[in-house]
Structures are given as C-alpha cells and as structure tokens.
Design a protein around this motif. Sequence first.
Motif, mmCIF file in Angstrom:
data_model
loop_
_atom_site.group_PDB
_atom_site.id
_atom_site.type_symbol
_atom_site.label_atom_id
_atom_site.label_comp_id
_atom_site.label_asym_id
_atom_site.label_seq_id
_atom_site.Cartn_x
_atom_site.Cartn_y
_atom_site.Cartn_z
ATOM 1 N N ALA A 306 0.815 -1.214 0.000
ATOM 2 C CA ALA A 306 0.000 0.000 0.000
ATOM 3 C C ALA A 306 0.848 1.264 0.000
ATOM 4 N N LEU A 307 2.140 1.139 0.311
ATOM 5 C CA LEU A 307 3.032 2.297 0.399
ATOM 6 C C LEU A 307 3.883 2.484 -0.851
ATOM 7 N N ASP A 308 3.740 1.603 -1.841
ATOM 8 C CA ASP A 308 4.461 1.720 -3.110
ATOM 9 C C ASP A 308 5.938 2.032 -2.872
ATOM 10 N N PRO A 309 6.659 1.149 -2.187
ATOM 11 C CA PRO A 309 8.021 1.468 -1.759
ATOM 12 C C PRO A 309 9.066 1.351 -2.866
ATOM 13 N N LEU A 310 10.198 2.004 -2.643
ATOM 14 C CA LEU A 310 11.362 1.805 -3.505
ATOM 15 C C LEU A 310 12.039 0.483 -3.173
ATOM 16 N N LEU A 311 12.138 0.172 -1.893
ATOM 17 C CA LEU A 311 12.863 -1.000 -1.416
ATOM 18 C C LEU A 311 12.104 -1.661 -0.271
ATOM 19 N N VAL A 312 12.076 -2.990 -0.284
ATOM 20 C CA VAL A 312 11.615 -3.782 0.854
ATOM 21 C C VAL A 312 12.612 -4.902 1.045
ATOM 22 N N ASN A 313 13.042 -5.120 2.269
ATOM 23 C CA ASN A 313 13.860 -6.320 2.485
ATOM 24 C C ASN A 313 13.529 -6.988 3.803
ATOM 25 N N THR A 314 13.609 -8.308 3.787
ATOM 26 C CA THR A 314 13.519 -9.097 4.995
ATOM 27 C C THR A 314 14.917 -9.303 5.556
ATOM 28 N N VAL A 315 15.081 -8.998 6.841
ATOM 29 C CA VAL A 315 16.359 -9.282 7.510
ATOM 30 C C VAL A 315 16.262 -10.715 8.043
ATOM 31 N N VAL A 316 16.479 -11.657 7.147
ATOM 32 C CA VAL A 316 15.936 -12.996 7.320
ATOM 33 C C VAL A 316 16.482 -13.725 8.545
ATOM 34 N N GLY A 317 17.767 -13.618 8.840
ATOM 35 C CA GLY A 317 18.310 -14.347 9.980
ATOM 36 C C GLY A 317 18.690 -13.466 11.143
ATOM 37 N N PHE A 318 18.229 -12.211 11.135
ATOM 38 C CA PHE A 318 18.721 -11.219 12.085
ATOM 39 C C PHE A 318 18.169 -11.413 13.492
ATOM 40 N N ILE A 319 16.905 -11.837 13.618
ATOM 41 C CA ILE A 319 16.302 -11.868 14.951
ATOM 42 C C ILE A 319 16.913 -12.978 15.807
ATOM 43 N N GLY A 320 17.289 -14.099 15.181
ATOM 44 C CA GLY A 320 18.021 -15.095 15.941
ATOM 45 C C GLY A 320 17.450 -16.493 15.843
ATOM 46 N N PRO A 321 18.136 -17.468 16.453
ATOM 47 C CA PRO A 321 17.745 -18.872 16.331
ATOM 48 C C PRO A 321 16.435 -19.207 17.030
ATOM 49 N N GLU A 322 15.918 -18.304 17.871
ATOM 50 C CA GLU A 322 14.593 -18.548 18.457
ATOM 51 C C GLU A 322 13.524 -18.656 17.367
ATOM 52 N N TYR A 323 13.782 -18.033 16.221
ATOM 53 C CA TYR A 323 12.795 -17.998 15.141
ATOM 54 C C TYR A 323 13.237 -18.781 13.915
ATOM 55 N N LEU A 324 14.512 -18.713 13.583
ATOM 56 C CA LEU A 324 15.090 -19.515 12.498
ATOM 57 C C LEU A 324 16.361 -20.131 13.057
ATOM 58 N N TYR A 325 16.297 -21.423 13.350
ATOM 59 C CA TYR A 325 17.312 -22.044 14.190
ATOM 60 C C TYR A 325 18.656 -22.208 13.511
ATOM 61 N N ASP A 326 18.645 -22.608 12.228
ATOM 62 C CA ASP A 326 19.899 -22.972 11.591
ATOM 63 C C ASP A 326 19.916 -22.512 10.138
ATOM 64 N N GLY A 327 21.008 -22.847 9.446
ATOM 65 C CA GLY A 327 21.164 -22.421 8.067
ATOM 66 C C GLY A 327 20.066 -22.935 7.163
ATOM 67 N N LYS A 328 19.613 -24.145 7.382
ATOM 68 C CA LYS A 328 18.547 -24.713 6.548
ATOM 69 C C LYS A 328 17.266 -23.894 6.684
ATOM 70 N N GLN A 329 16.911 -23.545 7.906
ATOM 71 C CA GLN A 329 15.700 -22.751 8.112
ATOM 72 C C GLN A 329 15.857 -21.336 7.553
ATOM 73 N N ILE A 330 17.041 -20.752 7.676
ATOM 74 C CA ILE A 330 17.268 -19.406 7.150
ATOM 75 C C ILE A 330 17.175 -19.403 5.626
ATOM 76 N N VAL A 331 17.783 -20.384 4.980
ATOM 77 C CA VAL A 331 17.727 -20.452 3.518
ATOM 78 C C VAL A 331 16.277 -20.580 3.057
ATOM 79 N N ARG A 332 15.534 -21.482 3.663
ATOM 80 C CA ARG A 332 14.139 -21.660 3.283
ATOM 81 C C ARG A 332 13.339 -20.372 3.497
ATOM 82 N N ALA A 333 13.511 -19.744 4.647
ATOM 83 C CA ALA A 333 12.759 -18.523 4.950
ATOM 84 C C ALA A 333 13.114 -17.407 3.981
#
Length: 449
Positions: A306-333
Amino acid sequence: MAKATPVRSGDQLAGCAAESDAERAAAAWALADEPLTTFLQEQVVPYESDEVTRLIVDTHDAEAFAPVAHLTVGGFRDWLLATATRPDAAATLTAVAPGLTPEMVAAVSKLMRNQDLVLVAQAARVTSAFRTTIGLPGRIATRLQPNHPTDDPAGIAAATLDGLLMGSGDAVIGINPATDSPQATARLLHLLDDLRQRFDIPMQSCVLSHVTTTVDLIEQGAPVDLVFQSVAGTEGANASFGVDVRLLLEANEAGRSLGRGTVGDQVMYLETGQGSALSAGAHLGTGGRPVDQQTLETRAYGLARALDPLLVNTVVGFIGPEYLYDGKQIVRAGLEDHFCGKLLGLPMGVDVCYTNHAEADSDDMDTLLTLLGVAGAAFVIAVPGADDVMLGYQSLSFHDALYVRQVLGLRPAPEFEAWLAGLGMADPQGRVLPVDLDASPLLSIASGA
C-alpha cells in the motif's frame, strides 16, 4: 496454515507447529484442497480488531483476482509453475498481483519446494526507481551499509569508500544510526548528501531512524531521500514499532513532497523479518490462536504494498535462532520471503544474514545468496568484511556481491553502472575493475571526512 509450514523454531516456540512430519504432510494436503476464495471469506487475523487485515481486505482487487478465483491453493501452485515457463510470465504475474492477498501467497508457498520458489520469483518482474532503477532483469543492486558503533563520520566514510570502490551502493547507502536522536540523524543525512553531490553519484541515501524522526527532519529541511521504517503483519506488532497505517501513509506523502528523485518518486524503504510479531506478543489471530511467523511476515508485505516502496527487504536471519534455528531454516525462509514479496508486487530484497549464536555460517549464506541471485532478487545488503560492527551480526560482504554478479552475469543498476564506468571503475559488461587508490577521486571521501 501453521502446521503445513516447513519446520522452524519460531513456530515451535509459539506452539503452532506440526508435531511430526506426518502431521505436516497431512496439513499440507488439506491446505492444497482449500479454495483461494476461502481467504476472502475467513480471516487469519480478525477484520474488526486489526487494521492490517482491513487494509488487505478493503484494497483487494477482484478483477485482478478473477483469472485464478476458481483455483484451490494446490491448483494455484500448478498455475504459477505453468505460468512461470511462458513467454508472457512477467506480464501475467504482474496483472494478477493486486488480486492476491498475503494469506493466499503464504499458503501456496508452503506447498512449494525451494526450486519452485526460485522459478516463480525469477519469472516475476517488479521495478522501482528514485535516482537508480531497481529490479530490472539481469541486474542485482546492493544496499551499502556503513554502520559505525559511535556514528563516527570518518569510520562511516571509510566503510562507504570501501563499498563504492567495489561497486556497492546502487540500491541505497543506508546507515543504522547508533542513536535515534534528530541531531545525529541530521548529521548523517548531510554527510551522505554532501558525498552524493560532491561526486555526482546517482544514489539514494537513508538513515534508518524512526519514521517520526525522519518526518520531523523533512519539515526542518533536512536532505531526506528515503523514509525508512520497520513494519510487521499485525496492528499490535506495528504498534510495538510505534507506527500505524495512517502514520506510514502520511510519511510516504511527506517524502514524496520533496521531489528529490530523478528517475522515479518511490521514497519508502521498509524492513521486515519473520518472528517480529511473536517478539511483540502480537502474533495471535482469530479465536486467539497463534499464527505462524511466515504468514504474519507475508501480511507485512500486504501493508508494504500500500506504500508503493522503492525497497523492501527481509532481515531474514537477524532476529536469531529462536525464530530460524539454523542455516537450513534461514535459507528456506529467505526464499519464501523473497517469493511472497515479489508475487505481491514488491521490489524485494533480502539481508542474507545470521546471528553469531545461530547454527549457521558463511557457507549457508553463500547458498542463499546464489539462490536469490538466480531468483531475481532486487537487492541484497553488504557490509565491510560481512561483519556489522555496530549491530553485531553477520551479513554479506562487498566481495560477496561481486561474486554473485560475476557467477550469474548480473550487473548493477544502470544509472550507477554508468557512473562507475565514467570513473573507469567498471568495464562495458558492468564488472568492477581494480582502482588505483592514489589516483582515485573517491579517496577524498575518507581523507576529507
């Protein structure tokens, strides 16, 4: 939805993950048989209590949805894979995007293999523009991230020089400030804008302060290019960031009112990340049931759209292993996030990253970076030596960006590439050349800071 999701630690923490592979497969089978129209009739997060849901529902484009309205989630997967192989794939996916809700896109992603996510994302085309054009086929841009623990101008200038000499910065030169003080933010904005004007660089800058700080500085006449804000997929999670839909829309208008773009007027830079809603305790949906983190992440893209942005990015592994435990989960996410954002019509990038206490390493990041390059990511983030000394996490290096451009034949944004070539820093194919530091005018970036 939650039980059909590939394994990730955040859903296990929230208590909504499948308890076995058999349960996950059964949930995916059931999800595949759900009509897409179900997501228009039943809301994952209630309409009455959540403004993100209201935004998604109220802006749904029924005409754009019509070509796929008869499909189930599984049928939609088949349709996407077939469409991706056709010559008119980009136009078809662009046309249907306004008719897709985040929940539809999240649901179909749960049925897809990694290669499916790559194939469809590669076929989609989303471009945006300010002083450079982002998302063109055959190109990948970078955010040059010259963070410093004390916002020292000399340290920031040195990191910026390092990135520019290696062809980074065409998406944005973006600084995470050590504090959110308006004075510190203004100093950094002037530093980057002086650099841009001094060397006539086709670039956009951003200091990633809170949106209210940036809007106040716009009113004071500061040289603001992009307006930044982290966003999430529920009203409660956005409230934890100190924002709502109205504020974000007003900030977008404030940024555009400056008219500082040259090839476009998209001014919003938005960041997201799986797990943010759970961190805020704002992850519960209809009936008080927890919603899986990937569905909530995709809802954040519905807000971003709705904001018609120039850029959007997910900081995919930044929050930590509580949410994405390992490399396999980070790659998939990372592949899921990129696919979902792009399918919804966003210029989608990824911070290919991990924290030092996650079960991941640079080999995992090499894999994700390469897959994203194949999938047509709009941009990635790069920091000196792949180690962000202020935020304390591992991202990509400027050399990593050179690697993915070289191995996949990708180029920088065209305006930035022309600037590099004009300084003798890139060859006719857009490949960065070695530079004589003693003769380079850019050396004064650091020496004059």
